[in-house]
Design a protein around this motif. Structure first.
Motif: not given
Length: 302
Positions: A94, A114, A119-126, A149, A151
């Protein structure tokens, strides 16, 4: 016999010997020489064809010896194939959050965010790790169909000795000191990676983070100089430097080198050696604490 096969000795050797295998065929141990080929294909005038060969290798760290190592070899082969299928693309962790610093009287308020391009916008990295592959012959679901995956898990912010300190210096406490850490509240705390030491010929555990497991925070206050001796209070009009990283988590199967996979399939050396994945994109920022009352017309920052 008369059964068609694409490979010489495609049978299984461990834990149960089945099918056509070299062991049951009675072949003596010795040097083996092979001819590898590719094609058929047409090479047009002036054209270039790339042929990639993969030569996996594995060694068994336990007493089961050369028969057991075949199962390890299949795992190595699957990882090599996965890397090829991904065009050898390295897995990106991330992206680090942006650091916005509000300068105050003997203190700094740091805000983490972010951008939409992260790639971690809204802490949604996966992100999928194609090198995490199932173990042939394993019935345990965590190894037969492992979670591939990573996360997003948390943030770490370091105070730097000076602006020249880089990400490779973060484990050197004379150059960088951890001043803030937060992570997702999910029961995951300490994360340990196992790094191979060629000198010792073994995987050595390295603690990467001691998670607080209290949820993600977007702001925190710095009132002390981590490098100061004696009085640690931040000094007004002095520049302080910070670096942020983000990290992700995957633990498809707990790694333990002292377990036999036949007796305890979910906790053995097939497991995850790298549950902690740190992003390569870092963020730096600098702040100068100072009296700011004249700037804010007396407004008190909360």
């Amino acid at each position: 016999g008369s059964t068609p096969t694409n490979y010489c000795y495609p049978g299984e050797l461990y834990p149960n010997r089945t099918g056509w295998n070299e062991f049951d065929a009675g072949n003596l141990a010795g040097d083996r020489r092979f001819l590898q080929s590719a094609g058929p294909f047409t090479l047009l005038p002036g054209a270039v064809n790339n042929v990639t060969f993969g030569l996996p290798w594995a060694r068994s760290p336990i007493k089961n010896g050369n028969l057991f190592v075949v199962s390890l070899l299949k795992v190595a082969d699957a990882k090599a194939q996965a890397l090829f299928d991904e065009c050898f693309k390295l897995l990106d962790g991330p992206d680090a959050p942006e650091l916005t610093i509000q300068e105050g009287n003997n203190e700094l308020l740091i805000y983490l965010s972010n951008k939409p391009t992260s790639n971690n916008y809204l802490t949604a990295y996966k992100a999928k790790d194609g090198t995490i592959v199932g173990v042939p012959g394993q019935t345990a679901s965590c190894l037969a169909t492992p979670d591939q995956y990573y996360i997003f898990e948390g943030y770490k912010v370091y105070q730097l000795k000076d602006p020249s300190v880089s990400q490779t210096d973060l484990e050197n406490e004379t150059k960088a000191k951890l001043v803030f850490q937060c992570d997702v509240e999910n029961g995951v705390t300490r994360l340990i990676n196992f790094n191979f030491d060629a000198g010792m010929g073994a995987y050595i555990p390295v603690v990467k983070v001691e998670g607080s497991d209290q949820g993600i925070l977007s702001t925190f206050k710095v009132t002390e100089d981590a490098f100061a001796t004696g009085n640690k209070k931040l000094i007004n009009n002095k520049t302080y430097y910070f670096l942020a990283v983000a990290y992700a988590y995957n633990n498809y199967a707990t790694y333990k080198a002292d377990q036999d996979p036949i007796t305890n399939a979910c906790i053995n050396f097939y497991g995850q050696k790298r549950p902690y994945l740190e992003g390569r994109k870092i963020k730096k920022a600098a702040g100068i604490p100072h009296m700011f009352d004249p700037e804010k017309d007396g407004t008190v920052t909360q």
